[in-house]
Enzyme design. Structure first.
Site, PDB file in Angstrom:
ATOM      1  N   GLU A  91       4.929  39.572  86.760  1.00 36.52           N
ATOM      2  CA  GLU A  91       5.953  39.427  87.792  1.00 36.52           C
ATOM      3  C   GLU A  91       7.216  38.895  87.133  1.00 36.52           C
ATOM      4  O   GLU A  91       7.281  37.746  86.712  1.00 36.52           O
ATOM      5  CB  GLU A  91       5.494  38.458  88.896  1.00 36.52           C
ATOM      6  CG  GLU A  91       6.546  38.312  89.988  1.00 36.52           C
ATOM      7  CD  GLU A  91       6.303  37.130  90.909  1.00 36.52           C
ATOM      8  OE1 GLU A  91       6.968  37.068  91.960  1.00 36.52           O
ATOM      9  OE2 GLU A  91       5.451  36.270  90.580  1.00 36.52           O
ATOM     10  N   ASP A 151       1.084  36.466  88.091  1.00 30.58           N
ATOM     11  CA  ASP A 151       2.059  35.876  88.990  1.00 30.58           C
ATOM     12  C   ASP A 151       3.004  34.972  88.195  1.00 30.58           C
ATOM     13  O   ASP A 151       2.590  34.292  87.254  1.00 30.58           O
ATOM     14  CB  ASP A 151       1.322  35.058  90.064  1.00 30.58           C
ATOM     15  CG  ASP A 151       2.265  34.429  91.053  1.00 30.58           C
ATOM     16  OD1 ASP A 151       2.960  35.174  91.764  1.00 30.58           O
ATOM     17  OD2 ASP A 151       2.308  33.178  91.117  1.00 30.58           O
TER      18      ASP A 151
END
Length: 458
Positions: free
Chosen positions: A218, A189
C-alpha cells in the site's frame, strides 16, 4: 510478466454463511449509529459459496482485507496474527476456500498490517506490564507510539529481531504459516511506514518459499522507488491522475506526459501493480467520477497494470467515504439487464483476450487536440494492438493522432470495441471523430480486398 484481474473483498460485507453478525444484512450504514464493531457477518465460508460468481466474472486473484483475530470489522488492528477471527471462521474454512479458489484457477492474496496491531493484543498487554514483549513495540519520549495517534493501533518495533522471526522470517512465522496453508500472495498495509530495509527483508523471506509468490504494498505516492523493492504497489498515483483529468483540473496533454514518465520509471514491473480507482479507504467509483465513471474504468483496464475491482463496483454499488464505501454486497443486483455488470464483463473479456493489455508496452500518442488523452498498447502483433482514446470534454472532437507504429498502413482501419466508431489512417497518422464525454478502444483491421493484403509479408 503479465497483468491480471483482481477482486477486492471486505470480508464482513461480502456474504454471510454462519450469520454471526450483529446487524441484518440489508441494514443501511448510518454514520451516527455506525462503529468499527458493527458486524454484518460476512465470512470465509460465505466467500466460498460465491466462487461460481467470481469464476463467471472471470477474475484471476482475490484480495481479502485482513482476516486475523481483531477488535474491529476492518481488522487492521490484529490481536493475533496466528489466528483467524472466529466471526469469519477458522483454519479449516480458510483451507477449504483456498482449495476451492485454486480449483477454479483463482489465486488468493491476504492483507497484513505489520506496522501496528491492537492495543488489546496479548503482546501489548504484556508489554504494559513490563514483559519481554515490551521490545516488540516502538517507544519514544517515554511512551509507546501509535499509528497516526490512534490509541487502538500501537506501532510495532519491526527492527526487533525476535519480532521479525515471529512475523515473517522463521519457517513457523505468521506469514509463512498461512502460505504453507496455500495463501499465494500478500498485500502489505501501510507499506510506506515499513521503510525500504524492512520491505526488502520481508520480500526476501517470502520469496524463499517460491518466486511465484509476490508482495504488493500500500503506497500512496510516486511508484518508482517502491516498485523496485516490492513486486508492485497499489497504484494510487494513477488514481489521482485519472481523477484530476476527468474533473477538469488536469489537462489531458499534461496527464499524458505524467503517465509516460511514471510508466517509464516503473518499468514492466508496473504490470503487477494494482490499478486502483476505489477501495475500502475511498468513495466508490460512481461517487468519485459521476457520469464519467466509464471513462475512469476504461483507463483502469487499459493502462499498464492489474485492474483491481472493489467488490460490488461491477454491480453499480455506490457509497461515499468510509464507512459508506463499505456497504453490504447487493446480491439482488446480480441479474440480467444490469448494464454496469454487462459493461464490466465486456471489459474483462477484452482484457483477458488481449496480450496487448495484459503484457504489452505503453506508447505515447500525440494528439492535435490538447483536450484528448490517447495512448497505445502493443505486445507482439499489430492485429492485437489497442489504441485508447479518451475525450473527457463536453464537445465532439475531430482528432488526428501520431504515435510509434510503423505498420499503420493506409490499408488499415481502426474499429472501436464498444461502438461503431471508426478511425482512418492518413500517411501513418490516425484521424477521425470522438464524441463528447466518451472513449474508444480501437483495434486494427486491414481493409478487405478480394485478393490483396498489404500485410502479406509483414
Amino acid at each position: 510478466m503479465e497483468a491480471k484481474i483482481g477482486y477486492q473483498i471486505f470480508p464482513d460485507r461480502f456474504y454471510s454463511y454462519y450469520n454471526r453478525g450483529n446487524v441484518k444484512w440489508n441494514t443501511p450504514i448510518i454514520a451516527e449509529n455506525y462503529s468499527a464493531h458493527t458486524m454484518y457477518g460476512g465470512d470465509l465460508k460465505g466467500i466460498q459459496e460465491k466462487i461460481d460468481y467470481l469464476k463467471e466474472l472471470n477474475v484471476d486473484f482475490l484480495y481479502l482485507t485482513p482476516i486475523f483475530e481483531a477488535n474491529s470489522n476492518h481488522r487492521y488492528d490484529a490481536k493475533d496474527y496466528f489466528k483467524i477471527d472466529p466471526i469469519l471462521g477458522d483454519e479449516k474454512d480458510l483451507k477449504e476456500l483456498i482449495d476451492a479458489l485454486h480449483k477454479n484457477n483463482i489465486e488468493l492474496c491476504l492483507d497484513i498490517a505489520l506496522n501496528h496491531m491492537s492495543n488489546e493484543s496479548k503482546w501489548f498487554k504484556s508489554a504494559l506490564k513490563g514483559g519481554k514483549e515490551k521490545n516488540f513495540f516502538r517507544y519514544e519520549n517515554d511512551d509507546f507510539t501509535y499509528w497516526r495517534d490512534h490509541k487502538t493501533l500501537v506501532e510495532l518495533n519491526l527492527e526487533n529481531h525476535d519480532l521479525q522471526k515471529l512475523l515473517w522470517q522463521d519457517e513457523n512465522s505468521a506469514m509463512k504459516k498461512w502460505m504453507k496453508l496455500g495463501v499465494d500472495h500478500w498485500r502489505l498495509d501501510c507499506a510506506y511506514d515499513l521503510g525500504f530495509d524492512i520491505l526488502k527483508d520481508v520480500v526476501k523471506h517470502i520469496k524463499s518459499l517460491g518466486e511465484n509468490h509476490y508482495i504488493i504494498g500500500e503506497v500512496w505516492s510516486y511508484p518508482k522507488e517502491w516498485i523496485q523493492v516490492m513486486d508492485g504497489i497499489m497504484n494510487y498515483y494513477y488514481t489521482v491522475i485519472i481523477k484530476n483529468m476527468l474533473n477538469g483540473s488536469l489537462k489531458p496533454k499534461i496527464a499524458a506526459e505524467i503517465l509516460k514518465k511514471t510508466i517509464k520509471d516503473s518499468g514492466m514491473k508496473i504490470l503487477k501493480s494494482w490499478n486502483m480507482l476505489s477501495s475500502h479507504d475511498s468513495p466508490r467509483i460512481k461517487n468519485l467520477f459521476g457520469d464519467k465513471w466509464k471513462l475512469a474504468i476504461v483507463m483502469q483496464f487499459t493502462l499498464p497494470g492489474s485492474p483491481l475491482i472493489y467488490y460490488g463496483e461491477e454491480l453499480g454499488m455506490e457509497g461515499g467515504h468510509d464507512p459508506f464505501c463499505r456497504g453490504a454486497m447487493q446480491w439482488e443486483n446480480v441479474k440480467e439487464g444490469n448494464k454496469t455488470l454487462s459493461f464490466y464483463k465486456k471489459l474483462i473479456k477484452l482484457f483477458k483476450d488481449s496480450e496487448a493489455l495484459r503484457k504489452g508496452c505503453y506508447y505515447e500518442v500525440i494528439s492535435n487536440d490538447e483536450d484528448i488523452l490517447a495512448y497505445y498498447r502493443k505486445y507482439k502483433s499489430i492485429r492485437d494492438g489497442k489504441l485508447i482514446v479518451i475525450n473527457p470534454t463536453n464537445k465532439d472532437k475531430e482528432i488526428q493522432l501520431y504515435f510509434e507504429e510503423s505498420l499503420l498502413l493506409d490499408a488499415m482501419h481502426l474499429f472501436d470495441h464498444f461502438s461503431d466508431n471508426e478511425l482512418y489512417i492518413e500517411m501513418g497518422s490516425v484521424k477521425g471523430k470522438i464524441p463528447a464525454n466518451s472513449f474508444g478502444i480501437f483495434h486494427m483491421k486491414p481493409k478487405e480486398y478480394n485478393t490483396y493484403s498489404a500485410y502479406k509479408r509483414l
